[in-house]
Write a protein that holds these residues in place. Structure first.
Motif, PDB file in Angstrom:
ATOM      1  N   SER A 135      -0.961  12.462  -1.820  1.00 46.86           N
ATOM      2  CA  SER A 135      -0.763  12.749  -0.397  1.00 46.86           C
ATOM      3  C   SER A 135      -2.039  12.504   0.400  1.00 46.86           C
ATOM      4  O   SER A 135      -2.085  12.745   1.598  1.00 46.86           O
ATOM      5  N   ASP A 136      -3.092  12.019  -0.296  1.00 44.10           N
ATOM      6  CA  ASP A 136      -4.360  11.754   0.388  1.00 44.10           C
ATOM      7  C   ASP A 136      -4.251  10.455   1.196  1.00 44.10           C
ATOM      8  O   ASP A 136      -3.671   9.472   0.716  1.00 44.10           O
ATOM      9  N   PRO A 137      -4.820  10.441   2.396  1.00 44.52           N
ATOM     10  CA  PRO A 137      -4.838   9.193   3.166  1.00 44.52           C
ATOM     11  C   PRO A 137      -5.594   8.109   2.403  1.00 44.52           C
ATOM     12  O   PRO A 137      -6.600   8.377   1.739  1.00 44.52           O
ATOM     13  N   LEU A 138      -5.095   6.888   2.490  1.00 46.93           N
ATOM     14  CA  LEU A 138      -5.714   5.756   1.812  1.00 46.93           C
ATOM     15  C   LEU A 138      -6.376   4.821   2.812  1.00 46.93           C
ATOM     16  O   LEU A 138      -5.832   4.553   3.890  1.00 46.93           O
ATOM     17  N   HIS A 139      -7.538   4.315   2.447  1.00 47.66           N
ATOM     18  CA  HIS A 139      -8.139   3.161   3.107  1.00 47.66           C
ATOM     19  C   HIS A 139      -8.203   2.102   2.024  1.00 47.66           C
ATOM     20  O   HIS A 139      -9.115   2.083   1.196  1.00 47.66           O
ATOM     21  N   TRP A 182      -3.310   4.324   5.513  1.00 48.51           N
ATOM     22  CA  TRP A 182      -2.016   5.021   5.566  1.00 48.51           C
ATOM     23  C   TRP A 182      -2.076   6.329   4.798  1.00 48.51           C
ATOM     24  O   TRP A 182      -2.796   6.460   3.802  1.00 48.51           O
ATOM     25  N   GLY A 183      -1.324   7.295   5.287  1.00 51.07           N
ATOM     26  CA  GLY A 183      -1.095   8.548   4.600  1.00 51.07           C
ATOM     27  C   GLY A 183       0.256   9.082   5.019  1.00 51.07           C
ATOM     28  O   GLY A 183       0.827   8.638   6.030  1.00 51.07           O
ATOM     29  N   PRO A 184       0.841  10.012   4.267  1.00 46.48           N
ATOM     30  CA  PRO A 184       2.150  10.556   4.631  1.00 46.48           C
ATOM     31  C   PRO A 184       2.174  11.053   6.071  1.00 46.48           C
ATOM     32  O   PRO A 184       1.245  11.711   6.528  1.00 46.48           O
ATOM     33  N   VAL A 236       0.830  -1.202   0.000  1.00 49.38           N
ATOM     34  CA  VAL A 236       0.000   0.000   0.000  1.00 49.38           C
ATOM     35  C   VAL A 236       0.868   1.257   0.000  1.00 49.38           C
ATOM     36  O   VAL A 236       0.566   2.239  -0.698  1.00 49.38           O
ATOM     37  N   VAL A 237       1.965   1.233   0.753  1.00 47.77           N
ATOM     38  CA  VAL A 237       2.892   2.370   0.737  1.00 47.77           C
ATOM     39  C   VAL A 237       3.441   2.584  -0.673  1.00 47.77           C
ATOM     40  O   VAL A 237       3.442   3.708  -1.201  1.00 47.77           O
ATOM     41  N   ALA A 238       3.898   1.506  -1.312  1.00 50.45           N
ATOM     42  CA  ALA A 238       4.436   1.617  -2.669  1.00 50.45           C
ATOM     43  C   ALA A 238       3.359   2.072  -3.651  1.00 50.45           C
ATOM     44  O   ALA A 238       3.628   2.863  -4.570  1.00 50.45           O
ATOM     45  N   HIS A 239       2.146   1.592  -3.467  1.00 43.95           N
ATOM     46  CA  HIS A 239       1.017   1.981  -4.319  1.00 43.95           C
ATOM     47  C   HIS A 239       0.746   3.479  -4.199  1.00 43.95           C
ATOM     48  O   HIS A 239       0.562   4.174  -5.211  1.00 43.95           O
ATOM     49  N   ALA A 240       0.744   3.979  -2.972  1.00 44.96           N
ATOM     50  CA  ALA A 240       0.505   5.412  -2.749  1.00 44.96           C
ATOM     51  C   ALA A 240       1.622   6.256  -3.349  1.00 44.96           C
ATOM     52  O   ALA A 240       1.375   7.278  -3.997  1.00 44.96           O
ATOM     53  N   LEU A 241       2.865   5.821  -3.155  1.00 48.90           N
ATOM     54  CA  LEU A 241       3.996   6.569  -3.694  1.00 48.90           C
ATOM     55  C   LEU A 241       3.968   6.569  -5.215  1.00 48.90           C
ATOM     56  O   LEU A 241       4.268   7.590  -5.854  1.00 48.90           O
ATOM     57  N   ASP A 242       3.599   5.441  -5.795  1.00 49.82           N
ATOM     58  CA  ASP A 242       3.556   5.341  -7.246  1.00 49.82           C
ATOM     59  C   ASP A 242       2.467   6.246  -7.836  1.00 49.82           C
ATOM     60  O   ASP A 242       2.626   6.789  -8.927  1.00 49.82           O
ATOM     61  N   ARG A 243       1.378   6.422  -7.092  1.00 49.88           N
ATOM     62  CA  ARG A 243       0.288   7.285  -7.547  1.00 49.88           C
ATOM     63  C   ARG A 243       0.584   8.749  -7.259  1.00 49.88           C
ATOM     64  O   ARG A 243      -0.158   9.628  -7.696  1.00 49.88           O
ATOM     65  N   ARG A 244       1.638   9.001  -6.480  1.00 49.36           N
ATOM     66  CA  ARG A 244       2.022  10.363  -6.110  1.00 49.36           C
ATOM     67  C   ARG A 244       0.866  11.133  -5.468  1.00 49.36           C
ATOM     68  O   ARG A 244       0.559  12.266  -5.809  1.00 49.36           O
TER      69      ARG A 244
END
Length: 272
Positions: free
Chosen positions: A230-234, A248-250, A220-228
């Motif tokens: 900064s929004d929190p993810l569920h 997770w979120g930054p 999930v961290v890699a997914h968020a970083l790849d999407r660039r």
């Protein structure tokens, strides 16, 4: 010597639990003994072994009363297990070793983890991830770039078009040993949408498993970083053994939520 054991799993990532509260039953777990217990033909069969021991008896640096002394299926010691810590918490609750209705702090080699029960689910505060660089992983005759994410255990996260691209994962995929000198869990991740991914994982010391909690968090961290973003993810994470959720979120700690079950218990003499 006869000793008690239990068998449990979190999304089919399965474990043998060994109650050893004061550390006098097993002493330091022998790697050959662990490997024998985990063998699916000559033992009970599991992805790993968790000794249930009081932190004071083990002497680990932790403020928690109970410590998850975790070993991989080959007997090697692991820092942390996101699915295992939920099963460990369920066992403590079922045996009356911790109060009901309160968060449970469990010591691990990846730091103390707080587990919060929610009816038939458990949420784990997994702490902040450590994001490093990129390396390469190879499987099934193909090579991918992989994000290095540390979530208690080291992970190399590679995005694939289809989970079948990784092949059978019977053998350890190739990775850069200079980046991961002590081995690595390798995740192959397929994106479904912004808050939904699927993954398969080859865990160091255990092979391909039906699920990996720390791996789901790393993915999930890699997914968020790849999407660039900064929004929190569920984020929903589908694994071969079921589904877990990662929040997770930054600058936010990771939260892993999923089920846990105890499916068998007994006493045995280890004769091997």
């Amino acid at each position: 010597m006869t000793f008690p054991w239990l068998k449990g799993h979190g999304t089919e990532n399965d474990f043998v639990l060994l109650p050893d509260h004061d550390g006098t039953v097993h002493g330091t777990l022998d790697p050959a003994f662990v490997a024998g217990l985990c063998d699916r033909r000559r033992g009970i069969g599991a992805d790993g072994v968790m000794r249930v021991i009081r932190t004071a008896a083990l002497g680990e640096p932790s403020d928690a009363t109970w410590f998850m002394d975790y070993s991989n299926a080959d007997g090697s010691v692991s820092e942390m297990c996101g699915n295992g810590v939920r099963v460990f918490a369920l066992h403590l609750l079922q045996e009356g070793l911790v109060p009901e209705g309160e968060p449970i702090v469990i010591g691990t080699r990846g730091g103390d983890k707080t587990v919060t029960p929610h009816e038939d689910m458990f949420s784990v505060d997994m702490g902040l991830p450590e994001v490093r660089g990129y390396s390469k992983v190879s499987a099934n005759g193909r090579t991918w770039e992989a994000q290095d994410v540390r979530t208690g255990n080291p992970h190399a996260v590679a995005f694939v078009d289809s989970l079948s691209d990784a092949g059978y994962l019977v053998d350890q995929p190739d990775f850069d040993h200079s980046v991961y000198p002590e081995g690595v869990n390798i995740e192959f991740v397929q994106r479904v949408d912004a808050e939904h991914i699927k993954l398969r994982v080859h865990e160091r010391g255990s092979g391909e498993t039906r699920s990996c909690g720390t791996g789901a968090c790393a993915a999930v961290v890699a997914h968020a970083l790849d999407r660039r973003t900064s929004d929190p993810l569920h984020c929903r994470v589908d694994v071969p053994g079921g589904t877990v959720w990662v929040d997770w979120g930054p600058s936010m700690p990771l939260t892993l939520t999923g089920p846990a079950e105890i499916v068998a218990r007994g006493e045995m003499d280890w004769l091997s």
